[in-house]
Scaffold this active site. Sequence first.
Site, mmCIF file in Angstrom:
data_model
loop_
_atom_site.group_PDB
_atom_site.id
_atom_site.type_symbol
_atom_site.label_atom_id
_atom_site.label_comp_id
_atom_site.label_asym_id
_atom_site.label_seq_id
_atom_site.Cartn_x
_atom_site.Cartn_y
_atom_site.Cartn_z
ATOM 1 N N ARG A 1 4.841 3.129 -0.644
ATOM 2 C CA ARG A 1 4.628 3.926 0.566
ATOM 3 C C ARG A 1 5.370 3.316 1.751
ATOM 4 N NH1 ARG A 1 -1.444 4.826 2.477
ATOM 5 N NH2 ARG A 1 -1.211 2.771 3.413
ATOM 6 N N ARG B 1 -6.434 -5.752 5.186
ATOM 7 C CA ARG B 1 -7.085 -4.446 5.021
ATOM 8 C C ARG B 1 -7.813 -4.365 3.691
ATOM 9 N NH1 ARG B 1 -2.708 -0.482 5.149
ATOM 10 N NH2 ARG B 1 -4.312 1.106 5.100
#
Length: 190
Positions: A128, A145
């Site tokens: 991505r 994250r």
Amino acid sequence: MFNLVIFGPPGAGKGTQSAKIIDKYKLAHISTGDMFRMHISQNTALGQKVKQILADGLLVPDSITIDMLEEEVQNNPDATGFIFDGFPRTVAQAESLDKFLEGKGQKIDLVLQLDVTEAEIKNRIAERKKVSGRADDDEDKLIKRIDEYFTKTIHVLPFYQEQGKVVKINGIGEVESIFGMICAAIDEAK
């Protein structure tokens, strides 16, 4: 009114599957990530705060997130339901969301948990990043994250499991196959 939460770690496919759910079920999409990016791109005061918080790989405080989410719900008065993508991330947020929806005579009907391995997440995010250029996909921020998800966010699931609302979906495989499992869960919950 049908409301659902799509739940999973960064790179689990929440955005991809949300788009398909929205198209089929005509739900209004509320993505906290999209809201944050919009405020950042418009360089609002809130966007500047959020940009720094996200740049540090941390979660945006509940008060900011909840205010933005409530505003987004209010901006969609004709919606037949909502899909919450990337929210709630804490039990306090889940409780606030339930309270807010209850005040509107609504509830969360279903929580879809996209189950994806950490190795798969890292591969997807790397791919991505080549296309999106998203700052929050940088490897150091990604590690934070993922850690946030597995140490904090994952604890929201028992909150909804106690309410009998969680359906676990294998998030690895062909997009259409995963979507088929999601549709079966939604159709059963409706």
